[in-house]
Scaffold this active site. Structure first.
Site, mmCIF file in Angstrom:
data_model
loop_
_atom_site.group_PDB
_atom_site.id
_atom_site.type_symbol
_atom_site.label_atom_id
_atom_site.label_comp_id
_atom_site.label_asym_id
_atom_site.label_seq_id
_atom_site.Cartn_x
_atom_site.Cartn_y
_atom_site.Cartn_z
ATOM 1 N N HIS A 45 36.299 53.148 56.259
ATOM 2 C CA HIS A 45 35.375 52.626 55.703
ATOM 3 C C HIS A 45 36.063 51.318 54.762
ATOM 4 C CE1 HIS A 45 32.504 52.147 52.521
ATOM 5 N NE2 HIS A 45 33.194 51.996 52.023
ATOM 6 N N ASP B 4 30.319 47.218 52.744
ATOM 7 C CA ASP B 4 30.456 48.202 51.857
ATOM 8 C C ASP B 4 29.349 48.233 50.689
ATOM 9 O OD1 ASP B 4 31.122 51.240 49.795
ATOM 10 O OD2 ASP B 4 31.541 49.693 48.833
#
Length: 323
Positions: A299, A100
């Site tokens: 994610h 991320d």
């Protein structure tokens, strides 16, 4: 739990979880996470003969929490990573791994400090070179100016986003984690008008997917209840500063061996659907990249799919191990 060390980077004091012996593999988390996001990677990395280390990025957990937005610019975060790597392994460059926001941090560390980092791996966020304009311009053109909500626009003003997240940290984390996980049905991330808040229309997951246990969630909640969200969210308030800092590197490529692992259900991997092949996107900028897409993964790559990530990561680490 691994050992914790506090390292003075001159700009901040960074808490680092450290375990094992051998060449250094330094891991950098994203938003809203912690060194603990790498809990599944410690044993495989150390068993492969490396030192596994994971930082709390400044603003998070046990690290310093400066009170100015500009203290969370990419330049400062890259300096933290380089200082921690040097403190843990002063005689040789380190291998860095990010997820991320940790991915842009390690990509830009490899780009700007090739002397300090011998190889780079990133999860979720591909590298597309130094941008010709700040990301604020990009998302406003694509979302805000068309009357559509975009979470990074919601994060720009200091105060409202922090208040929403801190009102009920457990509720915030559960909804945010679930909305962009591989377990969430299509459309769980709401399509809403500009001016909405992040949590507006977000799904309350019940039960939460098994990849995040109640005990794991407890750890994250305790960290954010202690640290607050000003530092983590301020990362999103530095797009213009980051753009300006990186302009001298526009003609430079990341020449180190590189690994990318993304998920087919991760909006960050596809840049919100704008990129059909993130690995092809990267090759002009990272010529030695090796890429993998995990089918159905959302994610939270290394938490959702730890066994697959560990297999790919350890195999790559063994091939880029310093001789």
């Amino acid at each position: 739990m691994p050992d914790f060390r506090m390292i003075d980077t001159e700009g901040a004091t960074i808490r680092v979880a450290v375990e094992g012996a051998g060449p250094l593999v330094l891991m950098v988390h994203g938003f809203p996470e912690s060194w603990y996001s790498w809990r599944h990677q410690f044993a495989p990395v150390t068993q492969a003969g490396f030192t596994a280390a994971a930082i709390d990025v400044r603003g998070y957990g046990g690290s310093s929490k400066p009170n100015r937005v500009e203290d969370y610019a990419m330049e400062a975060l890259v300096a933290d990573i380089a200082a921690v790597a040097h403190a843990l392994q002063p005689d040789a460059p380190a291998i860095i791994v990010g997820h991320d926001w940790g991915a842009p941090q390690v990509w830009n560390s490899a780009l700007t400090r090739p002397d300090a980092f011998s190889a780079v791996a990133a999860l979720s966020v591909p590298y597309a070179g130094v941008s010709t304009r700040p990301f604020t311009e990009v998302f406003r053109q694509a979302f805000t100016n068309k009357g559509r909500f975009f979470y990074q626009e919601w994060f720009q003003e200091v105060g409202p986003a922090e208040a929403e997240a801190e009102r009920d940290v457990r509720d915030f984390l559960r909804k945010f984690y679930y909305a962009i996980s591989g377990d969430a049905p299509e459309g769980t991330w709401p399509n809403k008008p500009a001016g909405a808040t992040l949590l507006q229309d977000m799904v309350h997951p019940d039960p939460f997917p098994a990849w995040l246990s109640p005990e794991d969630l407890d750890y994250f909640v305790a960290e954010f209840e202690a640290s607050g969200f000003f530092g983590p969210i301020s990362r999103y308030r530095n797009h213009e500063r980051d753009h300006d800092w990186l302009q001298p590197y526009r003609e430079r490529r990341i020449e180190q061996p590189a690994l990318f692992i993304g998920g087919t259900k991760d909006p960050a991997t596809t840049l919100f659907g704008a990129v059909a092949d993130p690995i092809a996107l990267m090759r002009p900028h990272v010529p030695l990249v090796e890429g993998h897409l995990l089918e159905g993964c959302g994610h939270w790559t290394q938490q959702e799919r730890p066994e697959e990530v560990n297999r790919l990561l350890v195999d790559w680490l063994n091939r880029v191990r310093p001789r």
